[in-house]
Design a protein around this motif. Structure first.
Motif, PDB file in Angstrom:
ATOM      1  N   GLU A  38       0.863  -1.192   0.000  1.00 35.87           N
ATOM      2  CA  GLU A  38       0.000   0.000   0.000  1.00 35.87           C
ATOM      3  C   GLU A  38       0.890   1.230   0.000  1.00 35.87           C
ATOM      4  OE1 GLU A  38      -2.676   0.026   3.337  1.00 35.87           O
ATOM      5  OE2 GLU A  38      -3.726   1.817   2.648  1.00 35.87           O
ATOM      6  N   ARG A  39       0.465   2.278  -0.721  1.00 33.13           N
ATOM      7  CA  ARG A  39       1.249   3.524  -0.778  1.00 33.13           C
ATOM      8  C   ARG A  39       0.279   4.680  -0.591  1.00 33.13           C
ATOM      9  NH1 ARG A  39       5.761   1.571  -4.048  1.00 33.13           N
ATOM     10  NH2 ARG A  39       5.099  -0.452  -4.845  1.00 33.13           N
ATOM     11  N   ILE A  40       0.364   5.340   0.563  1.00 35.85           N
ATOM     12  CA  ILE A  40      -0.546   6.459   0.805  1.00 35.85           C
ATOM     13  C   ILE A  40       0.248   7.650   1.334  1.00 35.85           C
ATOM     14  CG2 ILE A  40      -2.588   5.034   1.240  1.00 35.85           C
ATOM     15  CD1 ILE A  40      -2.170   5.358   4.200  1.00 35.85           C
ATOM     16  N   GLY A  41      -0.252   8.845   1.069  1.00 37.22           N
ATOM     17  CA  GLY A  41       0.471  10.016   1.533  1.00 37.22           C
ATOM     18  C   GLY A  41      -0.428  11.232   1.555  1.00 37.22           C
ATOM     19  N   CYS A  42       0.114  12.307   2.126  1.00 37.03           N
ATOM     20  CA  CYS A  42      -0.643  13.560   2.157  1.00 37.03           C
ATOM     21  C   CYS A  42       0.282  14.716   1.844  1.00 37.03           C
ATOM     22  CB  CYS A  42      -1.243  13.785   3.550  1.00 37.03           C
ATOM     23  SG  CYS A  42      -0.053  14.361   4.763  1.00 37.03           S
ATOM     24  N   ASP A  43      -0.318  15.793   1.412  1.00 39.77           N
ATOM     25  CA  ASP A  43       0.393  17.065   1.270  1.00 39.77           C
ATOM     26  C   ASP A  43      -0.669  18.157   1.310  1.00 39.77           C
ATOM     27  OD1 ASP A  43       3.409  17.885   0.239  1.00 39.77           O
ATOM     28  OD2 ASP A  43       1.897  19.408  -0.217  1.00 39.77           O
ATOM     29  N   LEU A  44      -0.276  19.349   1.780  1.00 41.03           N
ATOM     30  CA  LEU A  44      -1.221  20.475   1.762  1.00 41.03           C
ATOM     31  C   LEU A  44      -1.612  20.809   0.332  1.00 41.03           C
ATOM     32  CD1 LEU A  44       0.072  23.137   4.325  1.00 41.03           C
ATOM     33  CD2 LEU A  44      -1.959  21.668   4.501  1.00 41.03           C
ATOM     34  N   ALA A  45      -0.670  20.616  -0.580  1.00 40.61           N
ATOM     35  CA  ALA A  45      -0.919  20.924  -1.996  1.00 40.61           C
ATOM     36  C   ALA A  45      -0.329  19.806  -2.849  1.00 40.61           C
ATOM     37  CB  ALA A  45      -0.290  22.263  -2.349  1.00 40.61           C
ATOM     38  N   PRO A  46      -0.989  18.641  -2.864  1.00 33.37           N
ATOM     39  CA  PRO A  46      -0.401  17.528  -3.621  1.00 33.37           C
ATOM     40  C   PRO A  46      -0.277  17.875  -5.109  1.00 33.37           C
ATOM     41  CG  PRO A  46      -2.628  16.980  -2.846  1.00 33.37           C
ATOM     42  CD  PRO A  46      -2.282  18.300  -2.256  1.00 33.37           C
ATOM     43  N   ILE A  47       0.803  17.428  -5.692  1.00 32.83           N
ATOM     44  CA  ILE A  47       1.049  17.704  -7.112  1.00 32.83           C
ATOM     45  C   ILE A  47       0.793  16.423  -7.894  1.00 32.83           C
ATOM     46  CG2 ILE A  47       2.812  18.347  -8.797  1.00 32.83           C
ATOM     47  CD1 ILE A  47       4.248  19.881  -6.614  1.00 32.83           C
ATOM     48  N   ASP A  48       0.080  16.565  -9.009  1.00 32.86           N
ATOM     49  CA  ASP A  48      -0.136  15.410  -9.876  1.00 32.86           C
ATOM     50  C   ASP A  48       1.017  15.349 -10.874  1.00 32.86           C
ATOM     51  OD1 ASP A  48      -0.895  13.514 -11.671  1.00 32.86           O
ATOM     52  OD2 ASP A  48      -2.924  14.291 -11.981  1.00 32.86           O
ATOM     53  N   PRO A  49       1.898  14.348 -10.726  1.00 30.80           N
ATOM     54  CA  PRO A  49       3.077  14.325 -11.596  1.00 30.80           C
ATOM     55  C   PRO A  49       2.742  13.951 -13.035  1.00 30.80           C
ATOM     56  CG  PRO A  49       3.021  12.367 -10.201  1.00 30.80           C
ATOM     57  CD  PRO A  49       1.856  13.216  -9.796  1.00 30.80           C
ATOM     58  N   ALA A  50       1.472  13.563 -13.273  1.00 30.45           N
ATOM     59  CA  ALA A  50       1.098  13.157 -14.635  1.00 30.45           C
ATOM     60  C   ALA A  50       0.715  14.349 -15.504  1.00 30.45           C
ATOM     61  CB  ALA A  50      -0.064  12.168 -14.576  1.00 30.45           C
ATOM     62  N   THR A  51       0.533  15.546 -14.896  1.00 30.36           N
ATOM     63  CA  THR A  51       0.109  16.705 -15.697  1.00 30.36           C
ATOM     64  C   THR A  51       1.326  17.556 -16.086  1.00 30.36           C
ATOM     65  OG1 THR A  51      -0.131  18.110 -13.746  1.00 30.36           O
ATOM     66  CG2 THR A  51      -2.063  16.829 -14.409  1.00 30.36           C
TER      67      THR A  51
ATOM     68  N   ASP B 250      -3.533  18.273   5.889  1.00 28.90           N
ATOM     69  CA  ASP B 250      -2.469  18.715   6.786  1.00 28.90           C
ATOM     70  C   ASP B 250      -1.811  17.473   7.398  1.00 28.90           C
ATOM     71  OD1 ASP B 250      -1.151  20.725   8.666  1.00 28.90           O
ATOM     72  OD2 ASP B 250      -2.134  19.339  10.048  1.00 28.90           O
ATOM     73  N   ALA B 251      -0.501  17.539   7.556  1.00 30.20           N
ATOM     74  CA  ALA B 251       0.237  16.357   8.004  1.00 30.20           C
ATOM     75  C   ALA B 251      -0.201  15.884   9.394  1.00 30.20           C
ATOM     76  CB  ALA B 251       1.731  16.665   8.009  1.00 30.20           C
ATOM     77  N   ALA B 252      -0.531  16.827  10.288  1.00 25.35           N
ATOM     78  CA  ALA B 252      -0.940  16.411  11.636  1.00 25.35           C
ATOM     79  C   ALA B 252      -2.306  15.735  11.593  1.00 25.35           C
ATOM     80  CB  ALA B 252      -0.959  17.614  12.573  1.00 25.35           C
ATOM     81  N   ASP B 253      -3.248  16.323  10.828  1.00 25.25           N
ATOM     82  CA  ASP B 253      -4.574  15.689  10.692  1.00 25.25           C
ATOM     83  C   ASP B 253      -4.421  14.283  10.122  1.00 25.25           C
ATOM     84  OD1 ASP B 253      -5.684  18.035  11.565  1.00 25.25           O
ATOM     85  OD2 ASP B 253      -6.239  18.753   9.566  1.00 25.25           O
ATOM     86  N   PHE B 254      -3.591  14.180   9.104  1.00 26.56           N
ATOM     87  CA  PHE B 254      -3.415  12.897   8.422  1.00 26.56           C
ATOM     88  C   PHE B 254      -2.778  11.878   9.379  1.00 26.56           C
ATOM     89  CE2 PHE B 254      -1.064  10.105   5.425  1.00 26.56           C
ATOM     90  CZ  PHE B 254      -2.128   9.704   4.621  1.00 26.56           C
ATOM     91  N   ALA B 255      -1.757  12.313  10.109  1.00 29.78           N
ATOM     92  CA  ALA B 255      -1.084  11.392  11.042  1.00 29.78           C
ATOM     93  C   ALA B 255      -2.079  10.893  12.092  1.00 29.78           C
ATOM     94  CB  ALA B 255       0.107  12.086  11.699  1.00 29.78           C
ATOM     95  N   GLU B 256      -2.948  11.798  12.548  1.00 28.78           N
ATOM     96  CA  GLU B 256      -3.927  11.400  13.586  1.00 28.78           C
ATOM     97  C   GLU B 256      -4.986  10.446  13.043  1.00 28.78           C
ATOM     98  OE1 GLU B 256      -5.113  15.279  14.862  1.00 28.78           O
ATOM     99  OE2 GLU B 256      -3.394  15.511  16.214  1.00 28.78           O
TER     100      GLU B 256
END
Ligand SMILES: C[S@@+](CC[C@H](N)C(=O)[O-])C[C@H]1O[C@@H](n2cnc3c(N)ncnc32)[C@H](O)[C@@H]1O
Length: 352
Positions: free
Chosen positions: A185-198, A238-244
């Motif tokens: 499984e590969r999951i992640g977060c970012d405040l402004a995730p970038i789509d590398p396909a565009t 947000d990283a803290a929300d995601f971690a929680e």
């Protein structure tokens, strides 16, 4: 300003920030990036034609030098600053030969900032989103210590999530001690995730590579191609929300990974992330273990020129006691990092 990193909430002037960034680029072997910053420093110390366009006071961790370099690089990549692009090594350009050619290029850098105030403002307001896949070799080094149980890779502040494909990216044999476990499984977060396909995502990610770092540029291009074949689940959070929100999964090692992001977080967010990891750690079992792996700036002691440390803490697995272990040190971007083995008494991120 010395190269030692100041406390990251220190308020500094723009010139101080640019001088720090120039020294850092110079010491990291990027003379053109340093020359770009010199163009702006010289203007701010003399004619000051760009002074009204850029705020003068910054928090150190905002890294305005990086933001300005990226804004100018982006304009060059989009061919909107052709005279800057002409000598951009990442675009196949050659480094100006001689002082006069360099001065002409530096004048073009200043002119590019004057000609594109809106784009420069946009770059200055954007948290740097370098997604450096040279750091995948550090994550791989940590994963190689986990044994055969499948892994769930979780990345905080993942930018475009390129390093969530670490097992498909180049590693460094010196850092790996065994085969990598399978990633389920590969999951992640970012405040402004970038789509590398565009195309926009690709340009933005490319702009954060320093303009003369052709090796990194090639590394990024390869990683963007890999990303097209390996999907990840990247959410805007947000990283803290995601971690929680994270849980453990029986039958898999949950690996919480982050790199080059701690400096951007405020103290509350940092504490919440560490508390969320502690809370998960208290729920681990031998079938649902946890690892926290970070490649972040060390709080102090960068005099040896190796400001980054790879630190792993493990819970649940046999002999895992949660103590932080430094397993590599090196420069921010990853290549050249070397293994070390140092057991610490407490998580150093708590002090940064
Ligand atoms: C310098 S980049 C590093 C990206 C990636 N970790 C790497 O090493 O290549 C920092 C990233 O942190 C993200 N970021 C900063 N603060 C954040 C927060 N509070 N929550 C989530 N992401 C955040 C930014 O959007 C940016 O993509």
């Amino acid at each position: 300003m010395p190269l030692e990193r100041p406390a990251d909430d220190v308020g500094i002037t723009l010139i101080e920030a640019l001088e720090w960034q120039r020294a850092y680029c110079g010491s990291a072997g990027s003379p053109m990036a340093a020359a770009l910053l010199s163009a702006l420093i010289d203007d701010l110390s003399g004619p000051r034609v760009v002074a009204d366009l850029i705020a003068d006071q910054w928090r150190f961790g905002d890294l305005p030098g990086l933001r300005l370099m990226s804004a100018v690089h982006r304009l060059a990549l989009e061919r909107r600053a052709p005279l800057v692009a002409l000598h951009c090594p990442t675009l196949g350009g050659s480094i100006p030969s001689g002082d006069e050619a360099l001065r002409v290029w530096q004048a073009a850098v200043v002119q590019c900032v004057l000609d594109h105030p809106d784009e420069v403002q946009r770059g200055l307001s954007h948290v740097p989103q370098t997604n450096e896949t040279g750091r995948a070799r550090l994550l791989r080094g940590a994963m190689s210590r986990l044994g055969p149980q499948p892994v769930r890779l979780v990345e905080l502040c993942a930018s475009a999530g390129l390093n969530l494909r670490a097992d498909h990216l180049p590693g460094d044999a010196a850092l790996e001690v065994g085969p990598l476990p399978p990633v389920i499984e590969r999951i992640g977060c970012d405040l402004a995730p970038i789509d590398p396909a565009t195309p926009e995502g690709r340009t933005l990610l490319s702009s954060y590579v320093w303009i003369d770092d052709v090796e990194r540029f090639a590394r990024l291009s390869h990683a963007l191609d890999v990303a097209a074949d390996i999907p990840v689940n990247l959410v805007q959070a947000d990283a803290a929300d995601f971690a929680e929100s994270l849980t453990l999964t029986p039958g898999a090692t949950t690996v919480i990974w982050h790199s080059a992001m701690w400096v951007y977080l405020d103290a509350t967010t940092r504490s919440r992330i560490l508390a969320a990891i502690d809370a998960l750690a208290s729920k681990t079992t031998p079938v649902a273990p946890l690892a926290h792996v970070s490649w972040e700036w060390r709080p102090t002691g960068t005099a040896d020129g190796e400001p980054f440390a790879l630190i792993m803490r493990r819970w649940g697995a046999p002999e895992a006691d949660g103590r932080p272990r430094v397993i590599a040190r090196g420069h921010s971007h990853g290549p050249g990092a070397h293994p070390v083995d140092e057991l610490l008494d407490r998580e150093p991120l708590a002090d940064v």
